[in-house]
Design an enzyme around this catalytic site. Structure first.
Site, mmCIF file in Angstrom:
data_model
loop_
_atom_site.group_PDB
_atom_site.id
_atom_site.type_symbol
_atom_site.label_atom_id
_atom_site.label_comp_id
_atom_site.label_asym_id
_atom_site.label_seq_id
_atom_site.Cartn_x
_atom_site.Cartn_y
_atom_site.Cartn_z
ATOM 1 N N CYS A 119 2.920 10.666 9.884
ATOM 2 C CA CYS A 119 1.438 11.194 9.148
ATOM 3 C C CYS A 119 0.432 12.124 9.911
ATOM 4 O O CYS A 119 1.002 13.423 10.344
ATOM 5 C CB CYS A 119 0.613 10.050 9.708
ATOM 6 S SG CYS A 119 -0.963 9.824 8.706
ATOM 7 N N HIS A 146 2.929 5.327 7.574
ATOM 8 C CA HIS A 146 3.296 3.634 8.595
ATOM 9 C C HIS A 146 3.668 2.492 9.262
ATOM 10 O O HIS A 146 4.401 2.619 7.238
ATOM 11 C CB HIS A 146 1.468 3.983 8.955
ATOM 12 C CG HIS A 146 1.018 4.462 9.273
ATOM 13 N ND1 HIS A 146 1.052 5.420 10.767
ATOM 14 C CD2 HIS A 146 0.127 6.290 8.648
ATOM 15 C CE1 HIS A 146 -0.363 6.361 10.665
ATOM 16 N NE2 HIS A 146 -0.631 6.779 9.380
#
Length: 488
Positions: A329, A427
């Site tokens: 991310c 994630h």
């Protein structure tokens, strides 16, 4: 319909864990229950099925209640992006960013969202199990409180007060907290729970007797310290040591000031073949097989912090010696050439140079991407499940060699031509055993032991429910939850 609230004398007193335990204990009794946290401040978040964002602790509590996570379980989520400001998420959606003073005035609006969510859960479930935030005795935060006694007073629910004896001063914590409450709030506290006790309970008994006599309130029970219990932390990084195999993969994660979703690394921390080390400010990055750049709520500021600590040079040196680098991310965004924040979503508007390791740039946009995803890692065509939480839109030629092929037809992330660098927006990718195994083999571990992280979490939830049965006054708990007495 009943509501019971757990409040703590301090942060990390055990509120999240106790609510998780009580949810599974009630499910064992055949009672449907929903977890609820009015206001949460955390950089660890989960994505619900409807595409909203809530604290990860509430997602774990939903698992304990055998429910899918829902935005009503955490209607207000604050994600700090500086020491004085936070992104404000209402019913799963980011609505604004404001400083602490402005949010204090905004609480009246936030309370309406809290009460609306609680009303919906109360209409759907016989019991709503509520977790407070921090401590109800924080005098500076008492006005317009929506997280602790302000909520309890608004919905007229009983409260259990939990304290961590491992910190020391447990009786002062409990009595002092009670003394700082108003008379009506004191009456709302129906009992105390002492958490993380080690030793002979007989030595604690005189203190328990004094506490009950002094306050007129019962001690509902004393929960033992459990060394190997693992549940995802709301914010603090769990640095407990875990026994490892003789041959392990060395993994290093630099801890950034606004690190987000560090729960990504829990499966690695628990893996018997992985030596996971978090590196803090002023520390050198040691020799490792894999360096992981984590998610970040303030990518440009954390990039500057990374450079201040010399970690950018350590990453470059690590790659020269053949090591692997993974960016997740915000960490993915750092691997690129530029990070642009024209709207000032995470700090002052502007642009920052990335590490220049992959040929792409990222622009932060107002609409956040929130979705649960499934797909295949393009390392070994390994199955992966995960979730996206990001405002960045990334473009550039490096994306022609993606990291993940998603089931919805999109591609995610990028890989370097030499195979040393892997970046993704996903994630939770280590929670899927196949994906975890593929990434560990890519990083240099020849024979990977399969570890089912979800099964480990389910095992620990069951252990928590056992502790409720063994150490707490379950008759009193049934009364407070409005559940019929046990007839066994």
């Amino acid at each position: 319909m009943s509501t019971l609230m757990v409040q703590g004398t301090t942060s990390d007193a055990g509120k999240s864990t106790l609510v998780t335990a009580l949810c599974r204990w009630l499910i064992r009794q055949g009672v449907a229950v929903a977890p609820f946290k009015p206001q949460n401040m955390a950089l660890n978040s989960a994505v619900t099925a409807e595409g909203g964002e809530i604290g990860r602790a509430q997602a774990v509590q939903a698992q304990a209640a055998r429910l899918a996570p829902h935005t009503d379980m955490n209607p207000v989520l604050l994600k700090p992006n500086s020491d004085t400001g936070s992104q404000v998420i209402i019913h799963g959606r980011a609505v604004t960013t404001m400083n602490a003073v402005a949010y204090h005035d905004y609480k009246a609006i936030a309370m309406q969202a809290v009460l609306a969510s609680h009303a919906r859960l109360s209409a759907a479930y016989p019991v709503v199990m509520v977790e407070g935030a921090g401590s109800p005795a924080e005098i500076n935060l008492r006005a317009n409180d929506i997280a602790n006694m302000g909520f309890a007073e608004a919905v007229d629910c009983p409260v259990l007060l939990i304290a961590d004896i491992n910190r020391g001063g447990v009786f002062a914590h409990l009595v002092g907290t009670l003394q700082l409450l108003s008379p009506s709030e004191q009456a709302r506290v129906k009992g105390f729970i002492i958490n993380r006790f080690r030793g002979d309970i007989a030595l604690l008994q005189p203190g328990l007797d004094w506490l009950e006599a002094h306050t007129g309130k019962p001690v509902v029970g004393v929960l033992p310290y459990v060394m190997d219990l693992h549940l995802e932390a709301e914010d603090g990084i769990d640095r407990r040591q875990i026994d490892k195999a003789a041959q392990v993969l060395k993994v290093v994660v630099p801890v950034l000031p606004r690190i987000s979703n560090h729960t990504d690394f829990d499966p690695l921390r628990l893996h018997p073949q992985v030596d996971l080390q978090f590196i803090g400010p002023g520390q050198l990055i040691p020799a490792a097989d894999l360096i992981i750049l984590p998610g970040s709520k303030s990518v440009r500021a954390d990039l500057a912090y990374l450079r201040t600590n010399g970690w950018d040079n350590a990453v470059a040196r690590h790659l020269r010696y053949g090591g692997k680098v993974l960016g997740i991310c915000g960490g993915l965004q750092m691997l690129g050439e530029q990070v642009h924040d024209p709207l000032g979503l995470e700090g002052p508007p502007g642009s920052s140079a990335g590490l220049g390791l992959l040929a792409f740039s990222t622009t932060l946009e107002e609409d956040k991407q929130l979705r649960n995803v499934r797909g295949r890692l393009l390392l070994e065509d390994a199955e992966v499940n995960g979730y996206e939480i990001h405002a960045g839109v990334t473009s550039g030629e490096a994306l022609a060699s993606p990291a993940v092929r998603l089931d919805d037809g999109r591609h995610d992330g990028a890989r370097s031509a030499d195979g040393q660098i892997f970046g993704t927006y996903l994630h939770g990718l280590f929670e899927t055993p196949a994906a975890c195994g593929a990434l560990l083999r890519w990083a240099g571990l020849a024979q990977v032991q399969a570890v089912d992280y979800h099964a480990l979490r389910e095992r620990d939830i069951e252990r928590l429910a056992d502790l409720v049965e063994q150490h707490l006054d379950t008759d009193l708990l049934r009364t407070l939850c409005g559940v019929a007495p046990c007839t066994n």
